[in-house]
Enzyme design. Structure first.
Site, mmCIF file in Angstrom:
data_model
loop_
_atom_site.group_PDB
_atom_site.id
_atom_site.type_symbol
_atom_site.label_atom_id
_atom_site.label_comp_id
_atom_site.label_asym_id
_atom_site.label_seq_id
_atom_site.Cartn_x
_atom_site.Cartn_y
_atom_site.Cartn_z
ATOM 1 N N THR A 22 0.869 -1.181 0.000
ATOM 2 C CA THR A 22 0.000 0.000 0.000
ATOM 3 C C THR A 22 0.903 1.227 0.000
ATOM 4 O O THR A 22 1.644 1.450 0.962
ATOM 5 C CB THR A 22 -0.893 0.024 1.253
ATOM 6 O OG1 THR A 22 -1.647 -1.178 1.301
ATOM 7 C CG2 THR A 22 -1.840 1.209 1.220
ATOM 8 N N LYS A 24 -7.975 1.190 -3.011
ATOM 9 C CA LYS A 24 -7.581 0.761 -1.657
ATOM 10 C C LYS A 24 -7.783 1.885 -0.632
ATOM 11 O O LYS A 24 -8.381 1.681 0.428
ATOM 12 C CB LYS A 24 -6.107 0.321 -1.709
ATOM 13 C CG LYS A 24 -5.401 0.184 -0.393
ATOM 14 C CD LYS A 24 -5.685 -1.118 0.296
ATOM 15 C CE LYS A 24 -5.074 -1.140 1.687
ATOM 16 N NZ LYS A 24 -5.338 -2.349 2.418
ATOM 17 N N LYS A 54 -1.973 4.757 8.752
ATOM 18 C CA LYS A 54 -1.147 4.863 7.525
ATOM 19 C C LYS A 54 -2.051 5.070 6.304
ATOM 20 O O LYS A 54 -1.826 5.973 5.495
ATOM 21 C CB LYS A 54 -0.313 3.590 7.347
ATOM 22 C CG LYS A 54 0.441 3.542 6.017
ATOM 23 C CD LYS A 54 1.019 2.190 5.662
ATOM 24 C CE LYS A 54 1.448 2.197 4.195
ATOM 25 N NZ LYS A 54 1.977 0.930 3.704
HETATM 26 P P1 NAD Z 1 6.105 -5.956 7.317
HETATM 27 O O1 NAD Z 1 6.856 -4.805 7.877
HETATM 28 O O2 NAD Z 1 5.730 -7.114 8.202
HETATM 29 O O3 NAD Z 1 6.915 -6.580 6.068
HETATM 30 C C1 NAD Z 1 7.690 -5.831 5.178
HETATM 31 C C2 NAD Z 1 8.923 -6.649 4.822
HETATM 32 O O4 NAD Z 1 9.691 -5.932 3.838
HETATM 33 C C3 NAD Z 1 9.864 -6.885 6.026
HETATM 34 O O5 NAD Z 1 10.115 -8.274 6.159
HETATM 35 C C4 NAD Z 1 11.133 -6.110 5.634
HETATM 36 O O6 NAD Z 1 12.324 -6.717 6.103
HETATM 37 C C5 NAD Z 1 11.055 -6.141 4.109
HETATM 38 N N1 NAD Z 1 11.861 -5.101 3.465
HETATM 39 C C6 NAD Z 1 11.887 -3.770 3.733
HETATM 40 N N2 NAD Z 1 12.767 -3.141 2.916
HETATM 41 C C7 NAD Z 1 13.300 -4.106 2.121
HETATM 42 C C8 NAD Z 1 14.277 -4.102 1.092
HETATM 43 N N3 NAD Z 1 14.888 -2.962 0.706
HETATM 44 N N4 NAD Z 1 14.601 -5.272 0.500
HETATM 45 C C9 NAD Z 1 14.006 -6.429 0.875
HETATM 46 N N5 NAD Z 1 13.077 -6.509 1.855
HETATM 47 C C10 NAD Z 1 12.730 -5.360 2.469
HETATM 48 O O7 NAD Z 1 4.796 -5.324 6.642
HETATM 49 P P2 NAD Z 1 3.399 -6.079 6.283
HETATM 50 O O8 NAD Z 1 2.473 -6.007 7.432
HETATM 51 O O9 NAD Z 1 3.722 -7.392 5.654
HETATM 52 O O10 NAD Z 1 2.811 -5.049 5.199
HETATM 53 C C11 NAD Z 1 3.352 -4.968 3.898
HETATM 54 C C12 NAD Z 1 2.487 -4.055 3.051
HETATM 55 O O11 NAD Z 1 1.156 -4.574 3.010
HETATM 56 C C13 NAD Z 1 2.366 -2.613 3.589
HETATM 57 O O12 NAD Z 1 2.428 -1.724 2.513
HETATM 58 C C14 NAD Z 1 1.005 -2.608 4.280
HETATM 59 O O13 NAD Z 1 0.431 -1.311 4.299
HETATM 60 C C15 NAD Z 1 0.219 -3.565 3.389
HETATM 61 N N6 NAD Z 1 -0.913 -4.245 4.063
HETATM 62 C C16 NAD Z 1 -0.747 -4.830 5.275
HETATM 63 C C17 NAD Z 1 -1.815 -5.467 5.894
HETATM 64 C C18 NAD Z 1 -1.660 -6.134 7.248
HETATM 65 O O14 NAD Z 1 -2.675 -6.499 7.851
HETATM 66 N N7 NAD Z 1 -0.451 -6.322 7.754
HETATM 67 C C19 NAD Z 1 -3.067 -5.527 5.252
HETATM 68 C C20 NAD Z 1 -3.200 -4.961 3.983
HETATM 69 C C21 NAD Z 1 -2.107 -4.317 3.395
#
Ligand code: NAD
EC number: 1.1.1.31
Length: 296
Positions: free
Chosen positions: A96, A171, A246
């Site tokens: 997102t 979204k 966010k």
């Molecule tokens: P998270 O922080 O758990 O996971 C993100 C991952 O990206 C981490 O493992 C981090 O190490 C990795 N990362 C960051 N920079 C990196 C790089 N340069 N190279 C490689 N890996 C890298 O986040 P999440 O909860 O999985 O959310 C991810 C996305 O999904 C966000 O944009 C969030 O808004 C969206 N989202 C989340 C949810 C939810 O319920 N968690 C629901 C809908 C949408």
């Protein structure tokens, strides 16, 4: 079957990556966190040592990263995806991020002979693990047709919302409505209770009357009527206040840029921001019920 790279194996990405591997794709997985890569390997993916290593020999790159700056860095930074992928590779970003950041990424990708789609999701960690996410996709038809079979391995629903950035538009508009409707639902349950109507009776009536909405029938903020809702486990997320905040910030910034009036979105943003500021960032967003009841 196409070869894939999956970058960003966090709360959401780990389950999504496992479903792609389970669905028969050869997936090269990378994350800055080594433990996350190990977990992906146990789910059937192959470990990649870097972004470059993950993407050099694949047809589709899937990313699930925290925010727009990470997305731009991973795709267009030094030694990023664009510098190492084959021409014509499909970029499928499921994070997102801001509408404007997604449109900028699509332009940069097109200029370098790639196709970029924004494909953010609705549904949390359980839907990511269960393969029941809803994807809202922005980008050209040709890219969408290539992406669809990949997304279907992780999805309950896949929608093509239009051109670049329109997935993010769907979204943030949806989640702004969700943030507002949740607060309204909390207010209604609290009012009914204060005036002597118990939560179950109010639910039975309103869920079949004109007040009915998803916040009430699937995620009821008053404990009791919907057993699976976070309200029954002291508002453990679920979808945390920090995540709602966010998405509201993204929606409100885009609304300002577009000159769209969002008075209730603005007020909802203030309410979630105050909860966040007061140390409740990790509470499920339906925990706004506790604030309305004066418990926190
Ligand atoms: P998270 O922080 O758990 O996971 C993100 C991952 O990206 C981490 O493992 C981090 O190490 C990795 N990362 C960051 N920079 C990196 C790089 N340069 N190279 C490689 N890996 C890298 O986040 P999440 O909860 O999985 O959310 C991810 C996305 O999904 C966000 O944009 C969030 O808004 C969206 N989202 C989340 C949810 C939810 O319920 N968690 C629901 C809908 C949408």
């Amino acid at each position: 079957m196409s070869k894939l790279a999956f970058i960003g194996l966090g709360n959401m990405g780990s389950g999504m990556c496992a479903n792609l591997a389970k669905g028969g794709y050869e997936v090269a997985a990378f994350d800055l966190n080594d433990d996350a890569v190990k977990q992906a390997v146990s789910g059937g993916a192959t470990a990649a040592a870097s972004v470059a290593d993950a993407v050099s020999d694949v047809d589709v790159v899937v990313t699930m990263l925290p925010a727009g700056k990470h997305v731009h860095q991973v795709y267009f930074g030094a030694d990023g995806v664009a510098a190492n992928a084959k021409p014509g590779t499909l970029f499928l970003d499921c994070s997102t991020i801001a509408v404007e950041e997604a449109r900028e990424a699509a332009k940069k990708a097109e200029a370098a002979d790639f196709i970029y789609l924004d494909a953010p999701v609705s549904g949390g960690v359980a839907a990511a693990e269960g393969g029941t996410l809803t994807f809202m996709v922005g980008g050209p038809d040709e890219g969408y047709e290539r992406a669809k079979p990949v997304l279907e391995k992780m999805a309950k629903n896949v929608f093509h919302a239009g051109g670049a950035g329109n997935g993010q538009v769907a979204k943030i508009a949806n989640n702004m409505l969700l943030g507002i409707s949740m607060i309204g639902t909390c207010e209604a349950f609290n009012l009914a209770e204060k005036l002597g109507l118990d939560a179950q009776t109010f639910f039975d009536i309103s869920s079949t009357a004109s007040g009915q909405c998803w916040s009430m029938t699937s995620y009821c903020p008053a404990p009791g009527p919907v057993p699976a809702a976070p309200s029954n486990r002291d508002y453990k997320p679920g979808f945390a206040v920090a995540m709602m905040l966010k998405d509201l910030k993204l929606a409100l910034a885009s609304a300002e840029g577009a000159g769209a009036s969002t008075p209730l979105g603005h007020h909802a943003g203030e309410i979630y921001a105050k909860l966040d500021e007061d140390g409740h960032a990790g509470l499920d967003f339906s925990g706004v019920m506790k604030r309305i009841r004066g418990e926190i």
